[in-house]
Design an enzyme around this catalytic site. Sequence first.
Site, PDB file in Angstrom:
ATOM      1  N   ASP A 242       0.834  -1.207   0.000  1.00 24.79           N
ATOM      2  CA  ASP A 242       0.000   0.000   0.000  1.00 24.79           C
ATOM      3  C   ASP A 242       0.868   1.257   0.000  1.00 24.79           C
ATOM      4  O   ASP A 242       1.970   1.253   0.534  1.00 24.79           O
ATOM      5  CB  ASP A 242      -0.917  -0.022   1.236  1.00 24.79           C
TER       6      ASP A 242
ATOM      7  N   ASN B 155     -11.006  -2.555  -5.376  1.00 23.87           N
ATOM      8  CA  ASN B 155     -10.205  -1.630  -6.194  1.00 23.87           C
ATOM      9  C   ASN B 155     -10.853  -1.290  -7.539  1.00 23.87           C
ATOM     10  O   ASN B 155     -10.455  -0.313  -8.187  1.00 23.87           O
ATOM     11  CB  ASN B 155      -8.781  -2.155  -6.402  1.00 23.87           C
TER      12      ASN B 155
HETATM   13  C1  IPE Z   1      -5.440  -2.718  -0.148  1.00 31.06           C
HETATM   14  O1  IPE Z   1      -5.073  -1.408  -0.394  1.00 31.06           O
HETATM   15  C2  IPE Z   1      -5.491  -3.484  -1.431  1.00 31.06           C
HETATM   16  C3  IPE Z   1      -4.203  -3.739  -2.063  1.00 31.06           C
HETATM   17  C4  IPE Z   1      -3.038  -3.469  -1.556  1.00 31.06           C
HETATM   18  C5  IPE Z   1      -4.284  -4.369  -3.344  1.00 31.06           C
HETATM   19  P1  IPE Z   1      -6.165  -0.257  -0.575  1.00 31.06           P
HETATM   20  O2  IPE Z   1      -5.419   1.007  -0.734  1.00 31.06           O
HETATM   21  O3  IPE Z   1      -7.117  -0.623  -1.643  1.00 31.06           O
HETATM   22  O4  IPE Z   1      -6.920  -0.322   0.831  1.00 31.06           O
HETATM   23  P2  IPE Z   1      -7.864   0.749   1.546  1.00 31.06           P
HETATM   24  O5  IPE Z   1      -8.966   1.075   0.595  1.00 31.06           O
HETATM   25  O6  IPE Z   1      -7.021   1.955   1.842  1.00 31.06           O
HETATM   26  O7  IPE Z   1      -8.330   0.069   2.798  1.00 31.06           O
HETATM   27  C1  IPE Z   2      -1.373   0.200  -3.410  1.00 26.77           C
HETATM   28  O1  IPE Z   2      -1.188   1.565  -3.438  1.00 26.77           O
HETATM   29  C2  IPE Z   2      -1.660  -0.384  -4.774  1.00 26.77           C
HETATM   30  C3  IPE Z   2      -3.039  -0.886  -4.937  1.00 26.77           C
HETATM   31  C4  IPE Z   2      -3.980  -0.865  -4.030  1.00 26.77           C
HETATM   32  C5  IPE Z   2      -3.377  -1.449  -6.227  1.00 26.77           C
HETATM   33  P1  IPE Z   2      -2.409   2.586  -3.455  1.00 26.77           P
HETATM   34  O2  IPE Z   2      -2.783   2.852  -4.852  1.00 26.77           O
HETATM   35  O3  IPE Z   2      -3.516   2.104  -2.588  1.00 26.77           O
HETATM   36  O4  IPE Z   2      -1.744   3.869  -2.824  1.00 26.77           O
HETATM   37  P2  IPE Z   2      -2.399   4.868  -1.782  1.00 26.77           P
HETATM   38  O5  IPE Z   2      -2.854   4.042  -0.621  1.00 26.77           O
HETATM   39  O6  IPE Z   2      -3.522   5.540  -2.476  1.00 26.77           O
HETATM   40  O7  IPE Z   2      -1.292   5.781  -1.415  1.00 26.77           O
HETATM   41 MG    MG Z   3      -4.057   2.373  -0.657  1.00 25.40          MG
END
Ligand code: IPE
Ligand code: IPE
Ligand code: MG
EC number: 2.5.1.-
Length: 258
Positions: free
Chosen positions: A18, A66
């Site tokens: 994340d 997502n």
């Molecule tokens: C969790 O990250 C999913 C992945 C790492 C693929 P998100 O960024 O989607 O999670 P939330 O929405 O902040 O909980």
């Molecule tokens: C994790 O990084 C990747 C996926 C969830 C696919 P994020 O895209 O969630 O990055 P933040 O949390 O918005 O910084």
């Molecule tokens: Mg995220």
Amino acid sequence: MADLDPARIPHHVAIIMDGNGRWAKQRGLPRIEGHRRGVETVRRTIETARELGIRYLTLYAFSVENWRRPEEEVGGLMNLLEYFLKRETSTLIKNKVRLLTIGRTADLPAGVRRRLEQTIEATAGFTEHTLVLALNYGSRTEVLDAVQAYSAAVAAGEVDPAKLTWEDFARHLYTRDLPDPDLIIRTSGETRVSNFLLLQAAYAEFVFLSLYWPDFSKDAFHQAIADYQGRQRRFGRTGDQLGQASPQPPPLPAGSAS
Ligand code: IPE
Ligand code: IPE
Ligand code: MG
């Protein structure tokens, strides 16, 4: 680099990758740049896991939730996934790493599915190291899919629900061929599980790191394992039963006699 006990390397490490978006935003870059850098971190992490002798590495790459992101970002992530598979398959083969997936992969774009099938097939014979990509994964959909599969087995008269055990049920989860994770790492400073391996994490140790996924270095990975090795896993027993030093008691509430 942290000093690690080779005898206590976790068998299965699962990572909630994340913070790509925030990494990019901090630099005034589009979110997709963060994801691009995140792919480089994935390569490095697979390599480090192999060096450390971790048998199973599960990476949460795309959750069922997502899909709610802007179409452009979802499309960018799918393209990156396809690119990653195209580029990394030869390395996985060279390093004898088997690829598996968990999640509803049937709903992924055709190009991604094709690449996944090819890589899974090309690496199916390897037993030493397994890379699991969680794609279109969510624990709740996993439970629904498992309940449907189990119900079908009941309807077909193959199993007796009165004799259901956890092991029977777990055979219907996406993770049927995997041991439960010993350690779950989440980067980005968030301290939540976001629908990831909720059942399998029953006795996992958690390590939450404040750095963003593109900054997850080999050193940070080693440090997380060192942190894990400092924990005592009791699985419901007492510390004394385990014959090791008892864990530190929690601090007394403020104001109470010590
Ligand atoms: C969790 O990250 C999913 C992945 C790492 C693929 P998100 O960024 O989607 O999670 P939330 O929405 O902040 O909980
Ligand atoms: C994790 O990084 C990747 C996926 C969830 C696919 P994020 O895209 O969630 O990055 P933040 O949390 O918005 O910084
Ligand atoms: Mg995220």
